[in-house]
Design an enzyme around this catalytic site. Sequence first.
Site, PDB file in Angstrom:
ATOM      1  N   GLY A 210       0.944  -1.190   0.002  1.00  0.00           N
ATOM      2  CA  GLY A 210       0.135   0.032   0.139  1.00  0.00           C
ATOM      3  C   GLY A 210       0.941   1.134  -0.076  1.00  0.00           C
ATOM      4  O   GLY A 210       2.064   1.091  -0.421  1.00  0.00           O
ATOM      5  N   ASN A 211       0.431   2.413   0.221  1.00  0.00           N
ATOM      6  CA  ASN A 211       1.100   3.499   0.371  1.00  0.00           C
ATOM      7  C   ASN A 211       0.381   4.494   1.583  1.00  0.00           C
ATOM      8  O   ASN A 211      -0.599   4.384   2.118  1.00  0.00           O
ATOM      9  CB  ASN A 211       1.063   4.403  -0.932  1.00  0.00           C
ATOM     10  CG  ASN A 211      -0.058   4.564  -1.591  1.00  0.00           C
ATOM     11  OD1 ASN A 211      -0.978   5.529  -1.104  1.00  0.00           O
ATOM     12  ND2 ASN A 211      -0.556   4.000  -2.547  1.00  0.00           N
ATOM     13  N   TYR A 212       1.021   5.771   1.609  1.00  0.00           N
ATOM     14  CA  TYR A 212       0.519   6.589   2.854  1.00  0.00           C
ATOM     15  C   TYR A 212      -0.593   7.482   2.717  1.00  0.00           C
ATOM     16  O   TYR A 212      -0.931   8.212   3.397  1.00  0.00           O
ATOM     17  CB  TYR A 212       1.747   7.228   3.220  1.00  0.00           C
ATOM     18  CG  TYR A 212       3.041   6.896   3.810  1.00  0.00           C
ATOM     19  CD1 TYR A 212       2.775   5.852   4.829  1.00  0.00           C
ATOM     20  CD2 TYR A 212       4.335   6.992   3.445  1.00  0.00           C
ATOM     21  CE1 TYR A 212       3.682   5.111   5.769  1.00  0.00           C
ATOM     22  CE2 TYR A 212       5.349   5.945   4.225  1.00  0.00           C
ATOM     23  CZ  TYR A 212       4.987   5.373   5.178  1.00  0.00           C
ATOM     24  OH  TYR A 212       5.984   4.753   5.868  1.00  0.00           O
TER      25      TYR A 212
END
Length: 407
Positions: A210-212
């Site tokens: 995923g990412n932030y």
Amino acid sequence: MGSLEGKHIVLGITGGIAAYKSAVLLRLLIKRGAEVQVVMTPSAKEFITPVTLSALSGKPVVSEFFTANTGEWHSHVDLGLWADLMIVAPATASTLGKMANGIADNMLVTTYLSAKEHVMVAPAMDLDMYASPSTRRNLATLAADGVEIIEAAEGELASHLVGKGRMAEPEEIVERAERFFSRRQDMVGMKVAITVGPTYEKIDPVRFIGNYSSGKMGFALAEECVSRGAEVIAVTGPVAAYPSDSRINIVKVESALEMNEEALKAFRTADIGIFAAAVADYRPETYSDHKIKREGKDEMIIRLVKNPDISSNVSEEKKEGSILVGFALETDDALDNAHKKLEKKNLDMIVLNSLEDKGAGFRTDTNKVTVIARDGFKKAFPLKYKREVAADIVDIILEQQKKIKIK
Ligand code: C5P
């Protein structure tokens, strides 16, 4: 006719030196045709008298919950419903804290909590108080709640120190009020589709790539469009917080493939499409339906395959006359790359945010953007709250849309 003719405005005044400027603000609002009801906190009376303010507004000033000698009850609910706009100027650190946390121990804060329409605050305080983590936190909370923050200006303060903390000039506050009323419903009848947040690409039942991305910028855009009268659908990856405005239609997805499928449906009929999601470029080629064990493995290789580019897919099926806006987060050669991206993805506009700017980008409440468009348009904005950034972006989208229609 004045630009604020017939508008009902509650002017909240709190106890700070800048309260003397509120008389000028009140006069300017009245001159432009607004009907203004002043609500003061008890300590504001130490700085400016209710007599001056009631003379200027032509209405008794409200400060207490009831008039002591007659027992007449002042209803904050009625006032909150009556107001088309509430402006708190000056807003002290203490009032901002109370507003952010619902501490309703005076008439001004109860009126704020009952206000149905737009609220603006113009903070004024000493530079250290203004910069303190507590004030920053409260302002961020209020901004996230949809309150418009009219940031304090730099200059000499009552303490004779020089810094940021002077209340915005009354003329600027009036201009913001005029802007609010004039653009309030300029998106009625328009359909807006937005991709929001990160995507999660499953590895096994407990792990993902995923990412932030928090979705804050995408939701700020959704809220801005809905408040200006548009019909909004947000195709949203997994985020921690959703907007409170129930008028926003939210379609929840997890992976890029799901987002692609839902976006294709949602964007098909949209007049404006905004790609604010941080879509994972790759996903694991295979998914293990039981948790992958580490025993006996010194290394682990996950083969990744390319995800679809949602913005490119959507732009291939773009509705005639619609406008598509992408985001770009670049670390180097930002502008050059953004221009290339416009072409490659067949978009009309790109909002560029740089990771190098403090307070801009992922997980923050603020952002600093440069907007570019196909016709060579370029505008760089200073660091602002995401809701204000959203308003700037939407203003440009509507201008670009007009140009496309004229062509
Ligand atoms: O190419 P890059 O990922 O930098 O492009 C960013 C823009 O493209 C953003 O607007 C993003 O939402 C969109 N995008 C997309 N699908 C992808 C990758 C990016 O819609 N797979």
